[in-house]
Design an enzyme around this catalytic site. Structure first.
Site, mmCIF file in Angstrom:
data_model
loop_
_atom_site.group_PDB
_atom_site.id
_atom_site.type_symbol
_atom_site.label_atom_id
_atom_site.label_comp_id
_atom_site.label_asym_id
_atom_site.label_seq_id
_atom_site.Cartn_x
_atom_site.Cartn_y
_atom_site.Cartn_z
ATOM 1 N N CYS A 2 0.854 -1.184 0.000
ATOM 2 C CA CYS A 2 0.000 0.000 0.000
ATOM 3 C C CYS A 2 0.889 1.234 0.000
ATOM 4 O O CYS A 2 2.088 1.144 0.141
ATOM 5 C CB CYS A 2 -0.852 -0.004 1.263
ATOM 6 N N ARG A 27 1.364 2.040 -5.974
ATOM 7 C CA ARG A 27 1.667 0.975 -5.002
ATOM 8 C C ARG A 27 0.435 0.145 -4.665
ATOM 9 O O ARG A 27 0.538 -0.885 -4.011
ATOM 10 C CB ARG A 27 2.233 1.576 -3.713
ATOM 11 N N TRP A 75 -3.732 -1.879 -1.267
ATOM 12 C CA TRP A 75 -3.776 -3.048 -2.151
ATOM 13 C C TRP A 75 -4.063 -4.213 -1.232
ATOM 14 O O TRP A 75 -3.198 -4.599 -0.439
ATOM 15 C CB TRP A 75 -2.446 -3.229 -2.883
ATOM 16 N N ASN A 101 1.200 -0.398 6.042
ATOM 17 C CA ASN A 101 1.569 -1.136 4.835
ATOM 18 C C ASN A 101 2.365 -2.349 5.304
ATOM 19 O O ASN A 101 3.346 -2.214 6.029
ATOM 20 C CB ASN A 101 2.419 -0.267 3.897
ATOM 21 N N GLY A 102 1.908 -3.539 4.933
ATOM 22 C CA GLY A 102 2.632 -4.759 5.331
ATOM 23 C C GLY A 102 1.632 -5.830 5.705
ATOM 24 O O GLY A 102 0.465 -5.752 5.352
ATOM 25 N N GLU A 488 9.899 -12.337 -21.275
ATOM 26 C CA GLU A 488 9.639 -10.957 -20.840
ATOM 27 C C GLU A 488 8.623 -10.280 -21.765
ATOM 28 O O GLU A 488 7.713 -9.582 -21.307
ATOM 29 C CB GLU A 488 10.953 -10.175 -20.793
ATOM 30 N N LYS A 492 5.058 -8.752 -20.484
ATOM 31 C CA LYS A 492 4.659 -7.361 -20.747
ATOM 32 C C LYS A 492 3.259 -7.326 -21.348
ATOM 33 O O LYS A 492 2.393 -6.572 -20.937
ATOM 34 C CB LYS A 492 5.658 -6.683 -21.689
ATOM 35 N N GLU A 495 0.397 -8.652 -18.841
ATOM 36 C CA GLU A 495 0.114 -7.901 -17.607
ATOM 37 C C GLU A 495 -0.525 -6.530 -17.877
ATOM 38 O O GLU A 495 -1.131 -5.949 -16.988
ATOM 39 C CB GLU A 495 1.361 -7.751 -16.757
ATOM 40 N N HIS A 511 7.303 -29.507 -28.898
ATOM 41 C CA HIS A 511 6.919 -30.402 -27.793
ATOM 42 C C HIS A 511 5.577 -30.011 -27.193
ATOM 43 O O HIS A 511 5.332 -30.202 -26.006
ATOM 44 C CB HIS A 511 8.030 -30.372 -26.732
ATOM 45 N N LYS A 610 2.860 -2.240 -7.993
ATOM 46 C CA LYS A 610 4.245 -2.037 -8.436
ATOM 47 C C LYS A 610 5.238 -2.841 -7.620
ATOM 48 O O LYS A 610 6.247 -3.292 -8.128
ATOM 49 C CB LYS A 610 4.602 -0.543 -8.356
HETATM 50 C C1 AGP Z 1 7.052 -6.643 -14.046
HETATM 51 O O1 AGP Z 1 6.520 -5.965 -15.172
HETATM 52 C C2 AGP Z 1 6.048 -6.851 -12.954
HETATM 53 N N1 AGP Z 1 5.489 -5.650 -12.525
HETATM 54 C C3 AGP Z 1 6.527 -7.760 -11.841
HETATM 55 O O2 AGP Z 1 6.724 -9.030 -12.416
HETATM 56 C C4 AGP Z 1 7.843 -7.363 -11.115
HETATM 57 O O3 AGP Z 1 8.940 -7.525 -11.988
HETATM 58 C C5 AGP Z 1 8.027 -8.324 -9.927
HETATM 59 O O4 AGP Z 1 6.960 -8.127 -9.040
HETATM 60 C C6 AGP Z 1 9.355 -8.126 -9.182
HETATM 61 O O5 AGP Z 1 9.391 -6.842 -8.612
HETATM 62 P P1 AGP Z 1 10.810 -6.263 -8.099
HETATM 63 O O6 AGP Z 1 11.721 -6.217 -9.277
HETATM 64 O O7 AGP Z 1 10.474 -4.922 -7.548
HETATM 65 O O8 AGP Z 1 11.331 -7.207 -7.053
#
Ligand code: AGP
Length: 615
Positions: A2, A27, A75, A101-102, A488, A492, A495, A511, A610
């Site tokens: 959060c 966040r 969140w 937050n936590g 990757e 992208k 997500e 396979h 994030k």
């Molecule tokens: C990447 O686009 C995502 N938002 C997510 O996979 C992110 O890379 C992952 O949560 C790891 O976060 P960090 O690099 O802050 O540890």
């Protein structure tokens, strides 16, 4: 995870809190709230499900005056996103409020004990348990608020970043943290800010203090700040001047943070070489690991731990370090590594990669490896965050704040640092020729300009995006150094556009995945003219033969793959080891444009945040 923000000073708190929450929305944003305190008056608390804009509408016309207050954007971890579970939370007698937050891991047992003592809870959250516990201790142990907070936090298992206010003292703000980030801003005339990161603070002051785990900050109006541990040890505040400028976190003229950050990559990649790559001397220096040369030379194995996009960067690191430095590398999902009882020895070198520096699984993997005697390097993008403070050494990725939830410039920064690390390791061990070493140094130095050239393909990529924006599935294929880039690229897309996408090693298609190929299936093939080009050419032929639509990432001047592809995106010719830094950029843009055309919120995709600071 959060976003939390708090203010105490001479200004009106409300506008500072709301603006701060907007800056922190990346966040987490499923509910938001604020609380304002005036001496001996009821605490005014406003909270609701939804985004910060919904909170602003909710407070329209209400009394939001006051010079001390807290704000929170959530969140959900405990309790579904709704009004009652939004923060702030009152204590039962409503004399205290808390934002958090936590995750309090032992909240259920604490809650049960408090219920047995007759307390009645209003929400499903772990946070409310904490503030009830603090109130309960303060009254039953007849201690002051700071002592009650200390005593309560000694009972807590888990992660917290909290701020607490009291209706009985409008001149007191208490913050504390363990496992979640918390930074204190120090303004003029004892004006104080507390926030999850510096983005809500830097337009008012750049003087900040990052709290360490189990530290409590006691802020009293008009007085110097005090820091104590939860064991009541006094700590001296270390005030550092942040270099981050406000505009660096604005969108800088781009429609979205994500696009801004994609376009920042020439600069951020260059910044990651600054002071590290010296072409004149023909050498790479990574100051952050310079004291560990012997450890590197004698490392029997390197274990890379990370999550998500950072894990993909780790995979590129595996190819680089094994290929160039001949050190065995294993890449582990941190969430799996921490629980599978891995074999770790003091001969192991662990590299933890994280943009945010707060990912709970990666942090836990570090603690596990450290407890077994391994040496831990960090590659992180946030100075002063938890992960770099938990490692023995490391190198920061100087990518600047990455606000878009989908990681882009942090990824290429991570790959740049891993490339530099692999070169340092290889050169120290003498596992590559001087000619190869210099070729890679010069090649790496040219990457920022090459990425700049790639960005000029944006319109062409946007056109390709318009053709495939309605696809339901995508397949991404790559080999060798670009297999991680296939993963990757798929991440992208999925997500931010919510299209199902899978990345595969190209040879793996036979396979199973080849059964998916038909006219409806766009297949992105990463086929630079290096390594196993001929092999990937045959993979392209297999896709073509089944009617798949091919979007090929090829080297400028390519003929064979291009003759089969429906669309080609040309990258400049670079060493094979550097192709990941080139090939990922068009895939970032492809995902971005498709998501925009599908009306998705690219900076705040649904269900994502994030930084995943909880398990
Ligand atoms: C990447 O686009 C995502 N938002 C997510 O996979 C992110 O890379 C992952 O949560 C790891 O976060 P960090 O690099 O802050 O540890």
């Amino acid at each position: 995870m959060c976003g939390i923000v708090a203010y105490m000073g001479e200004k009106e708190a409300y506008p500072i809190l709301i603006k701060g929450l907007h800056r922190l929305e990346y966040r987490g944003y499923d509910s938001a709230g604020i609380a304002l305190v005036e001496q001996d008056k009821d605490i005014r608390l406003f909270k609701c499900k939804g985004k910060v804009a919904d909170l602003e509408a909710f407070t329209e016309g209400k009394d939001v005056s006051g010079t001390i207050g807290v704000g929170h954007t959530r969140w959900a971890t405990h309790g579904i996103p709704d009004d009652k579970n939004a923060h702030p939370h009152y204590s039962e007698n409503e004399e205290l409020v808390i934002i958090h937050n936590g995750i309090i891991e032992n909240y259920a047992s604490l809650k049960k004990e408090l219920i047995n003592r007759g307390h009645v809870f209003k929400s499903d959250t772990d946070t409310e348990v904490l503030i009830y516990l603090i109130e309960n201790i303060r009254k039953n142990e007849n201690v002051n608020l700071v002592e009650a907070v200390q005593m309560a936090l000694n009972q807590v298992v888990g992660a917290y970043a909290i701020v607490i206010l009291s209706k009985n003292n409008a001149d007191l703000m208490i913050g504390a943290k363990k496992g979640s980030p918390l930074v204190v801003g120090v303004g003029q005339n004892h004006e104080y800010f507390i926030a999850s990161d510096a983005t809500p603070i830097i337009e008012y002051t750049r003087n900040v203090v990052y709290l360490d785990d189990e530290e409590i900050v006691i802020l009293e109006r008009g007085k110097e700040m005090k820091i104590k541990t939860i064991k009541n040890q006094d700590k001296t505040p270390y005030i550092q001047a942040l270099e981050m400028q406000l505009e660096t976190i604005e969108k800088g003229g781009f429609e979205h943070f994500m696009l801004k950050e994609i376009y920042e990559q020439p600069r951020s990649i260059r910044d990651n070489m600054r002071g590290r790559l010296n072409l004149e001397l023909g050498e790479v220096t990574l100051g952050g690991i310079i004291d560990y040369q012997n450890k590197i030379l004698n490392a029997q194995r390197i274990i890379i731990v990370a999550c998500g996009t950072s894990w993909h960067a780790g995979l590129v690191g595996e190819y680089l370090i094994e290929d160039l430095a001949r050190i065995p590398v294993e890449v582990e999902y941190a969430s799996e590594f921490r629980y599978r009882n891995p074999i770790i020895t003091e001969n192991d070198l662990v590299i933890a990669i994280s943009q945010s520096g707060e990912t709970a699984d990666t942090l836990a993997a570090i603690e596990l490896a450290k407890s077994k005697g391994a040496t831990i390097f960090g590659i992180c993008n946030v100075v002063g965050s938890s992960i770099p403070r938990a490692t023995h050494a490391g190198s920061y990725t100087h990518a600047g704040p990455e606000i878009g939830v989908a990681s882009t410039k942090a990824f290429t920064a991570q790959v740049t640092v891993l490339t530099l690390m692999a070169l340092v390791f290889a050169h120290k061990k003498g596992t590559i020729s001087e000619a190869k070493y210099r070729s890679l140094l010069f090649g790496l130095d040219s990457i920022p300009d090459q990425v700049e050239r790639m960005l000029k393909l944006d319109d062409k990529i946007k056109y390709i995006s318009s053709i495939y924006k309605d696809a339901n599935n995508f397949l991404y294929l790559g080999r060798s150094y670009n297999f991680p880039i296939a993963l990757e690229g798929a991440l992208k897309l999925k997500e931010i556009s919510y299209i199902h996408a899978e990345g595969y090693p190209a040879a793996e298609m036979k396979h199973g995945p080849i059964a998916l190929i038909d006219e409806e299936m766009p297949v992105v093939v990463i086929a630079p003219n290096k390594g196993a080009y001929e092999k990937i050419l045959s993979n392209v032929q297999e896709v073509k033969a089944r009617g798949g639509k091919i979007i090929a990432i090829v080297t400028e001047g390519d003929v064979d793959v291009s003759s089969l592809a429906d669309h080609t995106i040309e990258i400049p010719e670079v060493d094979e080891e550097l192709t990941p830094l080139m090939c990922v950029v068009p895939l970032q843009l492809l995902a971005y444009h498709i998501a925009i055309m599908r009306g998705c919120n690219v900076d705040q995709p649904r269900n994502l945040a994030k930084s995943v600071t909880v398990e």
